[in-house]
Write a protein that holds these residues in place. Structure first.
Motif, PDB file in Angstrom:
ATOM      1  N   GLU A  56      41.857  89.804  81.734  1.00  0.00           N
ATOM      2  CA  GLU A  56      40.443  89.901  81.318  1.00  0.00           C
ATOM      3  C   GLU A  56      40.027  88.750  80.406  1.00  0.00           C
ATOM      4  O   GLU A  56      38.851  88.435  80.296  1.00  0.00           O
ATOM      5  N   TYR A  57      40.996  88.151  79.699  1.00  0.00           N
ATOM      6  CA  TYR A  57      40.662  87.113  78.712  1.00  0.00           C
ATOM      7  C   TYR A  57      40.638  85.752  79.414  1.00  0.00           C
ATOM      8  O   TYR A  57      41.600  85.000  79.429  1.00  0.00           O
ATOM      9  N   TYR A  58      39.467  85.435  79.965  1.00  0.00           N
ATOM     10  CA  TYR A  58      39.297  84.249  80.808  1.00  0.00           C
ATOM     11  C   TYR A  58      39.237  82.959  79.985  1.00  0.00           C
ATOM     12  O   TYR A  58      39.384  81.861  80.519  1.00  0.00           O
ATOM     13  N   ALA A 205      36.844  91.415  78.143  1.00  0.00           N
ATOM     14  CA  ALA A 205      37.706  90.372  77.569  1.00  0.00           C
ATOM     15  C   ALA A 205      38.184  90.756  76.167  1.00  0.00           C
ATOM     16  O   ALA A 205      39.213  90.272  75.697  1.00  0.00           O
ATOM     17  N   TYR A 206      37.416  91.626  75.509  1.00  0.00           N
ATOM     18  CA  TYR A 206      37.762  92.040  74.137  1.00  0.00           C
ATOM     19  C   TYR A 206      38.182  93.514  74.064  1.00  0.00           C
ATOM     20  O   TYR A 206      38.327  94.075  72.987  1.00  0.00           O
ATOM     21  N   ASP A 207      38.314  94.137  75.238  1.00  0.00           N
ATOM     22  CA  ASP A 207      38.805  95.517  75.292  1.00  0.00           C
ATOM     23  C   ASP A 207      39.589  95.663  76.590  1.00  0.00           C
ATOM     24  O   ASP A 207      39.166  96.351  77.516  1.00  0.00           O
ATOM     25  N   THR A 279      35.414  94.015  62.252  1.00  0.00           N
ATOM     26  CA  THR A 279      36.558  93.129  62.019  1.00  0.00           C
ATOM     27  C   THR A 279      36.406  91.719  62.605  1.00  0.00           C
ATOM     28  O   THR A 279      37.162  90.815  62.232  1.00  0.00           O
ATOM     29  N   GLU A 280      35.479  91.545  63.551  1.00  0.00           N
ATOM     30  CA  GLU A 280      35.366  90.187  64.125  1.00  0.00           C
ATOM     31  C   GLU A 280      34.032  89.996  64.816  1.00  0.00           C
ATOM     32  O   GLU A 280      33.485  90.926  65.409  1.00  0.00           O
ATOM     33  N   ASN A 281      33.528  88.759  64.759  1.00  0.00           N
ATOM     34  CA  ASN A 281      32.415  88.317  65.604  1.00  0.00           C
ATOM     35  C   ASN A 281      32.925  87.223  66.511  1.00  0.00           C
ATOM     36  O   ASN A 281      33.706  86.368  66.081  1.00  0.00           O
ATOM     37  N   SER A 282      32.486  87.247  67.747  1.00  0.00           N
ATOM     38  CA  SER A 282      32.799  86.149  68.655  1.00  0.00           C
ATOM     39  C   SER A 282      31.502  85.757  69.352  1.00  0.00           C
ATOM     40  O   SER A 282      31.102  86.372  70.336  1.00  0.00           O
ATOM     41  N   HIS A 283      30.850  84.755  68.775  1.00  0.00           N
ATOM     42  CA  HIS A 283      29.529  84.342  69.282  1.00  0.00           C
ATOM     43  C   HIS A 283      29.662  83.608  70.607  1.00  0.00           C
ATOM     44  O   HIS A 283      30.623  82.851  70.813  1.00  0.00           O
TER      45      HIS A 283
HETATM   46  C1  AVI Z   1      40.410  82.862  68.252  1.00  0.00           C
HETATM   47  N1  AVI Z   1      39.185  83.351  68.866  1.00  0.00           N
HETATM   48  C2  AVI Z   1      38.460  82.302  69.555  1.00  0.00           C
HETATM   49  C3  AVI Z   1      39.353  84.567  69.689  1.00  0.00           C
HETATM   50  C4  AVI Z   1      38.009  84.984  70.312  1.00  0.00           C
HETATM   51  O1  AVI Z   1      37.975  85.088  71.524  1.00  0.00           O
HETATM   52  O2  AVI Z   1      37.039  85.162  69.581  1.00  0.00           O
HETATM   53  C5  AVI Z   1      39.943  85.713  68.893  1.00  0.00           C
HETATM   54  C6  AVI Z   1      40.039  86.987  69.667  1.00  0.00           C
HETATM   55  N2  AVI Z   1      39.692  88.173  69.236  1.00  0.00           N
HETATM   56  C7  AVI Z   1      39.902  89.081  70.145  1.00  0.00           C
HETATM   57  N3  AVI Z   1      40.382  88.494  71.208  1.00  0.00           N
HETATM   58  C8  AVI Z   1      40.507  87.189  70.925  1.00  0.00           C
END
Ligand code: AVI
Length: 319
Positions: A56-58, A205-207, A279-283
């Motif tokens: 999923e993490y392309y 991609a994030y789950d 816990t995180e942002n991914s713009h």
């Molecule tokens: C490091 N960074 C670019 C990852 C992202 O996709 O934002 C961190 C990540 N968090 C969850 N999956 C990956």
């Protein structure tokens, strides 16, 4: 170079002061939050490596496709003889692709973690025997004094992975401006920028189905419990990846599945069922918003390459 300077400030109990301050402050906010930089202890860094391999993490595959397929264009537009300054330790795959495309004069990896830095520098030096490698242990969010050996060389900043997307706009702009100062006149920047796409693809991609991203998210709470003497009940939290369409970002949260109370470093906190720790942002960006960000950071975009499916972009910019 800042070799030998302690970048981590520990208290009498060996606890990272900045970690504790960030966590205690963040848990006090109305929307509880912990900065994403604290994900990356040893276990977190290993889990992130695993994430980059997930179906999923392309992002990693798409960026690698561009780095592999566009080597001629990089050679033409960047040219030989630059010192490549990589912000964050070089991953074993991406950096060699860039270095073999452009014939640089030196390679300067910057990282806050000395261990990671030394490992990746040694790796690179072995792959490129003739290339001088000058690792610098530094926090690249601040202006970095580069080694004297590369002072006269024109620089290419390399910031892959869309790590810029993990910062809110103000921080991202500050970092881009700081990079410009670090790299000096005549510098170029090659930066990875993940693209806005179908929210279902982004959320997946994030789950991921295997639960590796969930484990990555939970690792932060494990770290808080272990290092900050916390008792946050993991069984009362669930991982969630949310698409925030207004600001085009994926947010990761840990959502309480029931009312809970816990302590961290002797301080008491409570969460209602449904409340979360952010816990995180991914713009994510498109052509225009990515360019706007670079311009606001003092860089002029000159070329943009995407993978064959248009999921990810590498943008080349001039200082
Ligand atoms: C490091 N960074 C670019 C990852 C992202 O996709 O934002 C961190 C990540 N968090 C969850 N999956 C990956």
């Amino acid at each position: 170079p800042r070799k030998g300077i302690a970048l981590v400030n520990l208290d009498e109990d060996g606890v990272d002061r900045a970690f504790r301050a960030d966590v205690l402050q963040g848990l006090t906010e109305p929307q509880k939050a912990v900065p994403a930089r604290w994900f990356y202890d040893d276990a977190g860094s290993r889990l992130f490596e695993e994430i980059t391999q997930l179906p999923e993490y392309y992002l990693t595959r798409a960026e690698t496709e561009i780095l592999t397929g566009r080597s001629k264009a990089f050679a033409e537009l960047i040219g030989p003889g630059r010192a490549v300054v990589e912000f964050g330790s070089g991953s074993s795959v991406k950096t060699p692709l860039l270095l073999s495309a452009i014939a640089p004069a030196a390679y300067v990896p910057l990282d806050i973690s000395g261990d990671f830095l030394r490992a990746s520098a040694a790796d690179l030096a072995a792959k490129f025997p003739g290339l001088p490698v000058y690792p610098v242990e530094a926090d690249f969010m601040r202006r970095v004094e580069l080694p004297g050996e590369v002072a006269e060389l024109p620089k290419l900043g390399f910031f892959p992975g869309s790590t810029i997307g993990n910062m809110v706009a103000r921080t991202a702009v500050d970092l881009l401006r700081t990079m410009r100062e670090t790299l000096g006149e005549g510098a170029k920047l090659l930066i990875g920028v993940d693209q806005i796409k179908d929210p279902e693809v982004l959320v997946a991609a994030y789950d991921d189905a295997a639960g590796v991203t969930a484990a990555f998210n939970f690792n932060l709470v494990r770290r808080i419990n272990r290092e900050l003497d916390g008792d946050i009940p993991l069984d009362a939290l669930r991982h969630e990846a949310r698409w925030n369409d207004d600001i085009a970002r994926i947010e990761m949260h840990l959502v309480a599945t029931r009312d809970i109370a816990f302590t961290v470093s002797g301080r008491h906190f409570a969460m209602r069922a449904g409340e979360s720790i952010h816990t995180e942002n991914s713009h994510k960006f498109d052509r225009r918003t990515g360019n706007m960000l670079l311009l606001a950071g003092g860089w002029t975009p000159i070329r943009c390459w995407t993978d064959s499916e248009g999921r990810f972009a590498l943008v080349l910019a001039d200082a």
